[in-house]
Scaffold this motif. Structure first.
Motif, PDB file in Angstrom:
ATOM      1  N   GLU A   1     -43.020   4.689 -21.318  1.00 41.81           N
ATOM      2  CA  GLU A   1     -44.329   4.720 -20.661  1.00 41.81           C
ATOM      3  C   GLU A   1     -44.474   3.557 -19.685  1.00 41.81           C
ATOM      4  O   GLU A   1     -45.000   3.721 -18.578  1.00 41.81           O
ATOM      5  N   GLN A   2     -43.996   2.390 -20.082  1.00 38.76           N
ATOM      6  CA  GLN A   2     -44.029   1.238 -19.183  1.00 38.76           C
ATOM      7  C   GLN A   2     -43.129   1.458 -17.974  1.00 38.76           C
ATOM      8  O   GLN A   2     -43.486   1.102 -16.846  1.00 38.76           O
ATOM      9  N   SER A   3     -41.963   2.069 -18.211  1.00 39.08           N
ATOM     10  CA  SER A   3     -41.054   2.373 -17.099  1.00 39.08           C
ATOM     11  C   SER A   3     -41.692   3.370 -16.139  1.00 39.08           C
ATOM     12  O   SER A   3     -41.553   3.246 -14.913  1.00 39.08           O
ATOM     13  N   ASN A   4     -42.382   4.348 -16.695  1.00 35.46           N
ATOM     14  CA  ASN A   4     -43.075   5.327 -15.855  1.00 35.46           C
ATOM     15  C   ASN A   4     -44.156   4.666 -15.005  1.00 35.46           C
ATOM     16  O   ASN A   4     -44.309   4.973 -13.815  1.00 35.46           O
ATOM     17  N   GLU A   5     -44.908   3.768 -15.623  1.00 33.55           N
ATOM     18  CA  GLU A   5     -45.964   3.070 -14.885  1.00 33.55           C
ATOM     19  C   GLU A   5     -45.378   2.202 -13.773  1.00 33.55           C
ATOM     20  O   GLU A   5     -45.916   2.141 -12.662  1.00 33.55           O
ATOM     21  N   PHE A   6     -44.263   1.549 -14.079  1.00 32.17           N
ATOM     22  CA  PHE A   6     -43.614   0.713 -13.063  1.00 32.17           C
ATOM     23  C   PHE A   6     -43.087   1.576 -11.917  1.00 32.17           C
ATOM     24  O   PHE A   6     -43.255   1.234 -10.737  1.00 32.17           O
ATOM     25  N   ALA A   7     -42.452   2.701 -12.267  1.00 36.75           N
ATOM     26  CA  ALA A   7     -41.928   3.601 -11.234  1.00 36.75           C
ATOM     27  C   ALA A   7     -43.061   4.160 -10.373  1.00 36.75           C
ATOM     28  O   ALA A   7     -42.921   4.297  -9.147  1.00 36.75           O
ATOM     29  N   LYS A   8     -44.185   4.449 -11.005  1.00 34.25           N
ATOM     30  CA  LYS A   8     -45.325   4.988 -10.258  1.00 34.25           C
ATOM     31  C   LYS A   8     -45.900   3.951  -9.306  1.00 34.25           C
ATOM     32  O   LYS A   8     -46.300   4.266  -8.175  1.00 34.25           O
TER      33      LYS A   8
END
Length: 313
Positions: free
Chosen positions: A142-149
């Protein structure tokens, strides 16, 4: 007889002391604790290789008790697992068993002891390491997704993809734990047997990896799993689906190893440099599907005889 008993008692005390020291190091020395853990079964294995099983079990129990006293209750699970592995390894050597027997018995003992420790943590302390690990994986993604976004404006994984991936990880956890237990047992055996040999213990030897031949019955298991998937199509999340998924996972790993073994055999027979084997092994990871097929062919047909015949020509 009294002299033998005295010798066994003295050596048992020494091995208990060494085991306790290694567990102390693993508990309190940050940088070499992994090395200490990997070699912790060595004293128990040495004693078990030279004396009967009952004495070895007693030495392991005393080692666990002293470890708990000196290192704290948190080290008891590690002492229990490693002490048991030491007894199993040494007993296999004491009984003059093959290295395959030693590996299988150690792997099974490691798996069972890990399961017992896990259940003890869940029942007695309410700590579920598997659930905690899955939750940690979820948060990391989820943190990786937020960073990618925030960087690209798009998420790396859609929520449904993330849930499907986590569900697969959860369902294949039994196979993952099984493979991990046997892999850990293999590492411990690989490190400790040479040390035991230097200590004067007659240890068994593995055949070269290139000569590894798994039982052909694995092909039948693989066919059964394929037939269940093709014709029965178990419902997602059902007991049958979980069993088939985990068995498939383990069979894939075994067939990949068989395929890599054949590649090593082929390279060896052709007289190629050893470095080529390492390159082929690394390439086996992205080419896992091909390796599975190669493993099936190697088990189902006598292709090694063909390679050997052509090499002679």
């Amino acid at each position: 007889m009294p002299n033998n008993q005295t010798k066994a008692l003295v050596q048992g005390s020494m091995m208990v002391a060494l085991f306790t020291i290694l567990m102390l190091i693993s508990a309190y020395v940050p940088f070499i604790f992994i090395v200490a853990l990997l070699f912790a079964p060595l004293p128990i294995a040495w004693y078990s290789a030279n004396y009967k099983r009952s004495s070895s079990i007693l030495v392991a129990i005393v080692g666990c008790i002293l470890t708990t006293i000196t290192s704290g209750i948190t080290m008891l699970p590690f002492a229990f697992i490693l002490g048991l592995l030491g007894v199993i390894m040494g007993n296999a050597i004491y009984l003059k068993k093959s290295k395959l027997y030693l590996f299988m018995s150690t792997g099974i003992a490691n798996l069972i002891s890990m399961a017992m420790v896990y259940l003890a943590y869940v029942k007695l302390a309410g700590i579920d390491f598997i659930s905690m690990s899955l939750e940690m994986v979820r948060k990391n993604y989820e943190q990786s997704n937020e960073f990618a976004k925030s960087v690209t404006g798009q998420v790396a994984l859609q929520p449904e993809q993330l849930e499907a991936m986590l569900k697969t990880i959860e369902l294949t956890m039994p196979a993952t734990i099984t493979i991990s237990a046997f892999f850990a047992a293999f590492i411990i055996i690989t490190l400790n047997l040479p040390a035991l040999k230097r200590l004067g213990v007659d240890v068994p030897k593995f055949a070269p990896f290139q000569n590894m031949r798994l039982p052909r019955s694995i092909l039948w298991y693989y066919m059964i799993v394929l037939c269940i998937n093709l014709f029965m199509r178990p419902e997602a999340g059902s007991t049958l689906d979980i069993i088939v998924l985990n068995v498939s996972y383990i069979l894939w790993i075994l067939l990949i190893l068989q395929g890599i073994s054949f590649i090593h055999y082929f390279i060896s027979k052709k007289g190629m440099p050893t470095g080529v084997k390492w390159v082929a092994t690394l390439l086996a990871i992205p080419l896992s599907s091909f390796m599975i097929l190669l493993g099936i062919v190697d088990l189902g047909f006598d292709v090694r005889a063909l390679v050997k015949g052509k090499t002679k020509e």
